[in-house]
Scaffold this motif. Structure first.
Motif, PDB file in Angstrom:
ATOM      1  N   ARG A   1       0.809  -1.216   0.000  1.00  0.00           N
ATOM      2  CA  ARG A   1       0.000   0.000   0.000  1.00  0.00           C
ATOM      3  C   ARG A   1       0.841   1.263   0.000  1.00  0.00           C
ATOM      4  O   ARG A   1       0.328   2.362  -0.208  1.00  0.00           O
ATOM      5  CB  ARG A   1      -0.922   0.012   1.212  1.00  0.00           C
TER       6      ARG A   1
ATOM      7  N   LYS B   1       4.097   3.418  -1.476  1.00  0.00           N
ATOM      8  CA  LYS B   1       5.040   3.592  -2.578  1.00  0.00           C
ATOM      9  C   LYS B   1       6.192   4.467  -2.086  1.00  0.00           C
ATOM     10  O   LYS B   1       5.976   5.596  -1.638  1.00  0.00           O
ATOM     11  CB  LYS B   1       4.340   4.253  -3.760  1.00  0.00           C
TER      12      LYS B   1
ATOM     13  N   MET C   1       4.424   7.627  -0.225  1.00  0.00           N
ATOM     14  CA  MET C   1       3.017   7.987  -0.411  1.00  0.00           C
ATOM     15  C   MET C   1       2.195   6.711  -0.456  1.00  0.00           C
ATOM     16  O   MET C   1       2.714   5.629  -0.754  1.00  0.00           O
ATOM     17  CB  MET C   1       2.805   8.820  -1.668  1.00  0.00           C
ATOM     18  N   ILE C   2       0.929   6.835  -0.111  1.00  0.00           N
ATOM     19  CA  ILE C   2       0.034   5.694  -0.207  1.00  0.00           C
ATOM     20  C   ILE C   2      -0.286   5.497  -1.679  1.00  0.00           C
ATOM     21  O   ILE C   2      -0.639   6.446  -2.383  1.00  0.00           O
ATOM     22  CB  ILE C   2      -1.242   5.932   0.601  1.00  0.00           C
ATOM     23  N   ASP C   3      -0.130   4.272  -2.138  1.00  0.00           N
ATOM     24  CA  ASP C   3      -0.415   3.944  -3.535  1.00  0.00           C
ATOM     25  C   ASP C   3      -1.908   4.145  -3.785  1.00  0.00           C
ATOM     26  O   ASP C   3      -2.739   3.498  -3.157  1.00  0.00           O
ATOM     27  CB  ASP C   3      -0.016   2.492  -3.805  1.00  0.00           C
ATOM     28  N   PRO C   4      -2.280   5.059  -4.683  1.00  0.00           N
ATOM     29  CA  PRO C   4      -3.703   5.328  -4.919  1.00  0.00           C
ATOM     30  C   PRO C   4      -4.460   4.095  -5.413  1.00  0.00           C
ATOM     31  O   PRO C   4      -5.643   3.947  -5.149  1.00  0.00           O
ATOM     32  CB  PRO C   4      -3.715   6.442  -5.966  1.00  0.00           C
ATOM     33  N   ASN C   5      -3.789   3.202  -6.103  1.00  0.00           N
ATOM     34  CA  ASN C   5      -4.444   1.986  -6.578  1.00  0.00           C
ATOM     35  C   ASN C   5      -4.814   1.071  -5.427  1.00  0.00           C
ATOM     36  O   ASN C   5      -5.812   0.362  -5.478  1.00  0.00           O
ATOM     37  CB  ASN C   5      -3.546   1.248  -7.572  1.00  0.00           C
ATOM     38  N   SER C   6      -4.041   1.058  -4.368  1.00  0.00           N
ATOM     39  CA  SER C   6      -4.337   0.201  -3.223  1.00  0.00           C
ATOM     40  C   SER C   6      -5.566   0.700  -2.473  1.00  0.00           C
ATOM     41  O   SER C   6      -6.314  -0.073  -1.899  1.00  0.00           O
ATOM     42  CB  SER C   6      -3.148   0.110  -2.278  1.00  0.00           C
ATOM     43  N   GLU C   7      -5.806   1.995  -2.483  1.00  0.00           N
ATOM     44  CA  GLU C   7      -6.980   2.556  -1.828  1.00  0.00           C
ATOM     45  C   GLU C   7      -8.252   2.068  -2.497  1.00  0.00           C
ATOM     46  O   GLU C   7      -9.222   1.726  -1.854  1.00  0.00           O
ATOM     47  CB  GLU C   7      -6.922   4.084  -1.863  1.00  0.00           C
ATOM     48  N   LYS C   8      -8.243   2.017  -3.817  1.00  0.00           N
ATOM     49  CA  LYS C   8      -9.418   1.552  -4.558  1.00  0.00           C
ATOM     50  C   LYS C   8      -9.711   0.088  -4.254  1.00  0.00           C
ATOM     51  O   LYS C   8     -10.842  -0.311  -4.072  1.00  0.00           O
ATOM     52  CB  LYS C   8      -9.207   1.747  -6.051  1.00  0.00           C
TER      53      LYS C   8
END
Length: 63
Positions: free
Chosen positions: A25, A27, A51-58
């Motif tokens: 989650r 990066k 940073m938090i991977d935006p794809n993992s949030e989804k």
């Protein structure tokens, strides 16, 4: 982006750095060299930009 300061012995810093890098989650954008803390030869500090991977949030929301 978040700036993270790791502080401890070189072994502790390496272990924590690996934990952060393995987290899917998070990066890691950049990692600095290790700097010795003033007044000691045992403890160091190292900086990371992460940073938090935006794809993992989804994925988390959809699960």
């Amino acid at each position: 982006m978040v700036k993270v300061r790791l502080q401890g012995t070189t072994c502790e810093i390496k272990r924590m750095k690996r934990c952060i890098e393995r987290n899917k989650r998070i990066k890691v954008i950049s990692v600095s060299d290790a700097f010795p803390n003033k007044g000691t030869k045992k403890y160091f500090r190292q900086y990371m930009d992460v940073m938090i991977d935006p794809n993992s949030e989804k994925k988390t929301v959809n699960q």
